[in-house]
Design a protein around this motif. Structure first.
Motif, PDB file in Angstrom:
ATOM      1  N   ASN A   1       0.828  -1.202   0.000  1.00  0.00           N
ATOM      2  CA  ASN A   1       0.000   0.000   0.000  1.00  0.00           C
ATOM      3  C   ASN A   1       0.865   1.257   0.000  1.00  0.00           C
ATOM      4  O   ASN A   1       1.892   1.305   0.675  1.00  0.00           O
ATOM      5  CB  ASN A   1      -0.907   0.030   1.235  1.00  0.00           C
ATOM      6  N   GLY A   2       0.422   2.263  -0.730  1.00  0.00           N
ATOM      7  CA  GLY A   2       1.126   3.536  -0.725  1.00  0.00           C
ATOM      8  C   GLY A   2       2.442   3.467  -1.456  1.00  0.00           C
ATOM      9  O   GLY A   2       2.558   2.848  -2.508  1.00  0.00           O
ATOM     10  N   HIS A   3       3.458   4.084  -0.870  1.00  0.00           N
ATOM     11  CA  HIS A   3       4.750   4.200  -1.528  1.00  0.00           C
ATOM     12  C   HIS A   3       5.885   3.899  -0.554  1.00  0.00           C
ATOM     13  O   HIS A   3       5.690   3.857   0.654  1.00  0.00           O
ATOM     14  CB  HIS A   3       4.921   5.616  -2.102  1.00  0.00           C
ATOM     15  N   VAL A   4       7.042   3.684  -1.136  1.00  0.00           N
ATOM     16  CA  VAL A   4       8.275   3.403  -0.404  1.00  0.00           C
ATOM     17  C   VAL A   4       9.319   4.392  -0.911  1.00  0.00           C
ATOM     18  O   VAL A   4       9.401   4.656  -2.105  1.00  0.00           O
ATOM     19  CB  VAL A   4       8.741   1.955  -0.672  1.00  0.00           C
ATOM     20  N   PHE A   5      10.111   4.958   0.002  1.00  0.00           N
ATOM     21  CA  PHE A   5      11.262   5.763  -0.393  1.00  0.00           C
ATOM     22  C   PHE A   5      12.504   4.898  -0.237  1.00  0.00           C
ATOM     23  O   PHE A   5      12.763   4.359   0.844  1.00  0.00           O
ATOM     24  CB  PHE A   5      11.384   7.021   0.473  1.00  0.00           C
ATOM     25  N   LEU A   6      13.260   4.757  -1.318  1.00  0.00           N
ATOM     26  CA  LEU A   6      14.445   3.909  -1.347  1.00  0.00           C
ATOM     27  C   LEU A   6      15.659   4.787  -1.624  1.00  0.00           C
ATOM     28  O   LEU A   6      15.711   5.473  -2.652  1.00  0.00           O
ATOM     29  CB  LEU A   6      14.282   2.856  -2.447  1.00  0.00           C
TER      30      LEU A   6
END
Length: 108
Positions: free
Chosen positions: A13-18
């Motif tokens: 769900n949503g987003h990930v910052f990598l």
């Protein structure tokens, strides 16, 4: 280091910052990833399996629900997870702060 925003990573769900710590050349074919990962509240990294590699998470801050092959447990700063070759995992931010962790994929 360029921070990448990835939507619905692994079906999450949503987003990930990598934020990669080492680039492909520096990983030298021995690791698939070494990065700082941030999950904002309400975001998750979906369940996925590893084949030909293992992955370790080291939790830096925040709280989350970790799925270890479907078995759920809470994780927080200072905790470590390990997913061996052939197994799967997922991680959901279960708090009101960002969940930040280091991710290391080691190739077999």
């Amino acid at each position: 280091m360029e921070i990448q925003r990835i939507e619905n990573m692994c079906g999450g769900n949503g987003h990930v910052f990598l934020k990669p710590i080492l680039n492909e050349k520096q990983l030298n074919g021995k690791c698939g990833l070494y990065a700082e990962v941030t999950l904002e509240p309400g975001c998750s990294l979906g369940y996925h399996e590893h084949h030909g590699e293992s992955e370790t998470y080291y939790i830096l801050s925040g709280k989350g629900i970790y799925s270890d092959n479907g078995e759920l447990r809470m994780v927080e700063a200072g905790d470590m997870t390990f997913t061996p070759d052939g197994k799967g995992h997922a991680l959901t931010n279960a708090g009101e702060e960002n969940l930040v962790f280091m991710a290391l994929i080691i190739l077999n």
